[in-house]
Every structure is written in C-alpha cells, then in structure tokens.
Design a protein around this motif. Sequence first.
Motif, PDB file in Angstrom:
ATOM      1  N   ASN A  41       5.566  -8.878   0.614  1.00 31.41           N
ATOM      2  CA  ASN A  41       4.096  -8.825   0.575  1.00 31.41           C
ATOM      3  C   ASN A  41       3.440  -8.475   1.908  1.00 31.41           C
ATOM      4  O   ASN A  41       2.230  -8.656   2.063  1.00 31.41           O
ATOM      5  CB  ASN A  41       3.497 -10.136   0.055  1.00 31.41           C
ATOM      6  CG  ASN A  41       3.898 -10.445  -1.373  1.00 31.41           C
ATOM      7  OD1 ASN A  41       4.378  -9.573  -2.094  1.00 31.41           O
ATOM      8  ND2 ASN A  41       3.696 -11.677  -1.792  1.00 31.41           N
ATOM      9  N   GLU A  42       4.202  -7.976   2.880  1.00 29.70           N
ATOM     10  CA  GLU A  42       3.590  -7.696   4.180  1.00 29.70           C
ATOM     11  C   GLU A  42       2.754  -6.415   4.168  1.00 29.70           C
ATOM     12  O   GLU A  42       1.854  -6.247   5.005  1.00 29.70           O
ATOM     13  CB  GLU A  42       4.669  -7.602   5.268  1.00 29.70           C
ATOM     14  CG  GLU A  42       5.632  -6.435   5.107  1.00 29.70           C
ATOM     15  CD  GLU A  42       6.681  -6.391   6.218  1.00 29.70           C
ATOM     16  OE1 GLU A  42       6.500  -7.107   7.226  1.00 29.70           O
ATOM     17  OE2 GLU A  42       7.664  -5.653   6.082  1.00 29.70           O
ATOM     18  N   ILE A  43       3.045  -5.504   3.251  1.00 27.47           N
ATOM     19  CA  ILE A  43       2.243  -4.287   3.106  1.00 27.47           C
ATOM     20  C   ILE A  43       1.082  -4.599   2.173  1.00 27.47           C
ATOM     21  O   ILE A  43       1.284  -5.005   1.031  1.00 27.47           O
ATOM     22  CB  ILE A  43       3.088  -3.125   2.567  1.00 27.47           C
ATOM     23  CG1 ILE A  43       4.169  -2.745   3.585  1.00 27.47           C
ATOM     24  CG2 ILE A  43       2.215  -1.924   2.229  1.00 27.47           C
ATOM     25  CD1 ILE A  43       5.154  -1.717   3.085  1.00 27.47           C
ATOM     26  N   LYS A  44      -0.125  -4.421   2.681  1.00 25.06           N
ATOM     27  CA  LYS A  44      -1.323  -4.767   1.911  1.00 25.06           C
ATOM     28  C   LYS A  44      -2.125  -3.497   1.663  1.00 25.06           C
ATOM     29  O   LYS A  44      -2.696  -2.909   2.582  1.00 25.06           O
ATOM     30  CB  LYS A  44      -2.135  -5.820   2.664  1.00 25.06           C
ATOM     31  CG  LYS A  44      -1.313  -7.093   2.918  1.00 25.06           C
ATOM     32  CD  LYS A  44      -2.100  -8.191   3.571  1.00 25.06           C
ATOM     33  CE  LYS A  44      -1.190  -9.384   3.901  1.00 25.06           C
ATOM     34  NZ  LYS A  44      -0.507  -9.933   2.717  1.00 25.06           N
ATOM     35  N   LEU A  45      -2.137  -3.095   0.399  1.00 23.86           N
ATOM     36  CA  LEU A  45      -2.746  -1.819   0.027  1.00 23.86           C
ATOM     37  C   LEU A  45      -4.250  -1.920  -0.135  1.00 23.86           C
ATOM     38  O   LEU A  45      -4.784  -2.915  -0.625  1.00 23.86           O
ATOM     39  CB  LEU A  45      -2.152  -1.309  -1.285  1.00 23.86           C
ATOM     40  CG  LEU A  45      -0.656  -0.995  -1.333  1.00 23.86           C
ATOM     41  CD1 LEU A  45      -0.290  -0.458  -2.716  1.00 23.86           C
ATOM     42  CD2 LEU A  45      -0.270   0.008  -0.254  1.00 23.86           C
TER      43      LEU A  45
END
Length: 470
Positions: A41-45
């Motif tokens: 979940n570290e990539i937040k779109l």
Amino acid sequence: MKFNSKFWSPVAASILLLSISCSNEKNVEKEVKTTFNGEKNEIKLVTLDPGHFHAHLVKKSMYEQVDPKVHVYAPGGPELQAYLQAIESYNSREENPTNWQLEVYTGDDYLEKMIQEKKGNVMVTAGNNREKTANIKATVDAGFHVLADKPMAIDVAGFELLKEAFASANENNVLLYDIMTERFEISTILQREFSMIPEVFGTLVEGSLEDPAITKESVHHFYKQVSGKPLIRPAWFYDVSQQGNGIVDVTTHLVDLVQWESFPETIIDYETDIEMLEARRWTTDLTMEQFSRSTGLASYPDYLQRVVENDTLKVYGNGEINYKINGIHARVSVIWNYIAPEGSADTHYSIMRGTKSNLVIRQDAEENYTPELYLEPVEGVDPEAFESTVQEQVSKLASKFSGLDVVKVEGENSWRIVIPQAFRTSHEDHFREVTEAYIQYLTAGKLPDWEVPNMLAKYYVTTRGLELAQ
C-alpha cells in the motif's frame, strides 16, 4: 465544487466514498513519500480526468504495493460516471473482485485541487488530450510520479512542452511513463525474439521509401465492445483538437514497437537518429446515426460543426508516416473504420524484413483475427535448411516460452509459430502488465536508461509526422 446527481447511479454512490469539498475549504498540504521499497500500500494513486476507458482498465486488477484507496479529480460529467461504473463492476464481479475505494472531487479546478491536496504520490491519467501535456507538466512539477495513457503529446507544441515535462521529472526525481500495452502482445514479443536470432533473421535490410524494412499497420474501430459492453465514446473523441489526429494517437504504439523491436534497449536520439521523410492523413466519414450510436448524442456538438459536411462527420483518424531510424526505412499507419465486420475485430499487421527471412504478424480472417507470427525465408535461402534452423531455435526458445512450436504452412514457403494459449493475454490484460512493470520501475527508483530518450524520439516522430501531413 460542482456536483450534479444525475451523473451518479444509486449503486455507484452506495459503494463509493465521495469527498465533497467546498471551494473555500482550508486544505493542508501533506508530505507523501515518493520513494518506494516494496511495502504494501505504499503507492497511493490519484486519478486525473479519467475521460477515456483506459483509465479504468489500469484498475481492473489490484496490486500489492498500491493502496486500494484512490483519490479521483475530474470535471463532473458522463465520462466520470462511466469510469465510476466500470470500477463498480470490477468491485462487484464474482471472480477475483477488486476492492478499490474511491474519493472523488469534481470541479473546474480539479487539477489545482489535486496538486494542492497532494493525497497521493502517483498520478494516472487517461482522457481528453487537449490539456493532457500541460496537466502532466504541472503534475511532475508538483512532485508526483505520472503514468499516462498515450498520446502524451498531440502536436509539435505539445512535444516541446513534453520535453520540459521530462526535464522537470528528472529534476524532481519522479518517473514519467506512458502506457505501451503492445509490448506485452505475445506475437510482438516473439517477433522481437526472432529478430535477434541471426541464424533465422539475419540482419535488418535498409529498405526504401517504397518498400520499407519495417512496416506496421493498425486497424481500429470507433464502435466496439470493452469489458463485454458497448463502448460509449465522448463526443470530443471525434474532435482532433481534443483527441488528436489518428496519426499521433495509435501510431505511438507502432513507432514504439519499431524502436523496441528493431533496436532493443538502445538509446534513440531523435535529433541524430531519426530522419522524417513524408506523411499523409485522411478522414473517416461518419453518418449522424453512426455518431449517435457511438456517443448516445442526438446531434453534433457545436465544436464539431466545422468538420461536418452534408450531415457527415469527417474525422482525421487515418494517417501514415514514413521515416528512417538509424538509417533503416520504417512505415507506420493507422486506419479507423466505424465498426468491424461481423466476426472480426481490430487488426494488426507487422513485417520486419531481414537478410535471411521476413518476420510477419497477420491478424486477418485466416487467423481468426488472432495475431499470428510467420517466418518466411527470403529468395536464395534453402527451405529445408531454414526449417531445420527454425526448429532448432524454437526448441531453445521453448525453455523461455513453454510449449512453443512451429508448423509449415501448407503450400507456402512459410512457417507459423505455434503460440501456447497460456501466453495469449488480452489487450485489457496488458494494462495490468504495463502497470506491474511501472511499479517495478518505481520500486527501483528509475526507468531503464533508454526509456526517456526513446519516448521523446517516439513523440518527435508522431508530432513531426502530423506537421508533414498537414
């Protein structure tokens, strides 16, 4: 913020978390990390202006590193509604449902709001192309990574701005990347593989303007089905000042494949390695009934009236570009018809001409509209020796592509590569594959050295091609 309930279905509204903010709301900019190490979940779109169906195809799957909570910034309207309904369908499907949780902001200031709030670290965009290049530039200036649908530039002025965007991305240490799905088509992958086997292919011939060494042609249709449903296109899709001419749209894939297949992992400098020769464009003519069926609208909007003659809409969807890359002649062309004949589909044709054989992809009725790769020895090459060599090389490739085989085409001096079904992923699947590759680049903190210069070379060819055609 502007909000109109007619654009929201009750079901969509019930499963989506809507963030409805007043224009005078005080917002505090948050620091969101832009370096990654593979954590969940570290990539937040954030999704900007999802006006094209490619925006939701990126989210047809979930990704371990990507937070399921996505912030969407867009003008209100039917395109946003279509995007939300598509995400809803993915979330509610029986097999492998997704779990996207959307917070949606609508308003004319959607770009400024996204930059101001900075609730994510990777922006995805696929929509109206008129402002796309400027939006990309503003987004990388603000320190977001960007995954953008093609085309990232639709004219020469856009290309100049795109160069600035790449320079800004480099300064801000963020990755700007476009969605090149065709690199994940198995027939294309294998065409590239065989072009690197000199025993089979030899080397690329130089070709000529009349008979290029590399030819790629793509045939598309305005009216089609996506994810099992008829695709309703926005009216602006038919306005080349907003969508772009066909010669700068689908051709981005074709020019990309010329570079990716013919000069793998090689930096292409558009100023020294590209020579533009000639280009042309022509229209696809649509009746009012065809336009209405495709868009759901009962009349042409005012901005299309300039290209309507006798109630017929004339769209510059078709084009051809001839150029030289590293001294090799190449030709790319795109054709847009209204609808595919019964039982057919979009098609792709590609030939790479070598000193020992030609590598040809065909996707016609004979192939049941499935892309197939053929190996055809040139004049002077002994067929029996060629067949033996091909079988030997296919056996070697089978260690990488399990089940790969080859058969002789009856009555012809041609051999077809038998591609196992397991490798035949769909066009929609390719969006997941592109996204997964991009996530790997984000985690590594960089793109391959050749990617940025080759993206620039690609958009130089398409935008300069349009200039020549005009």
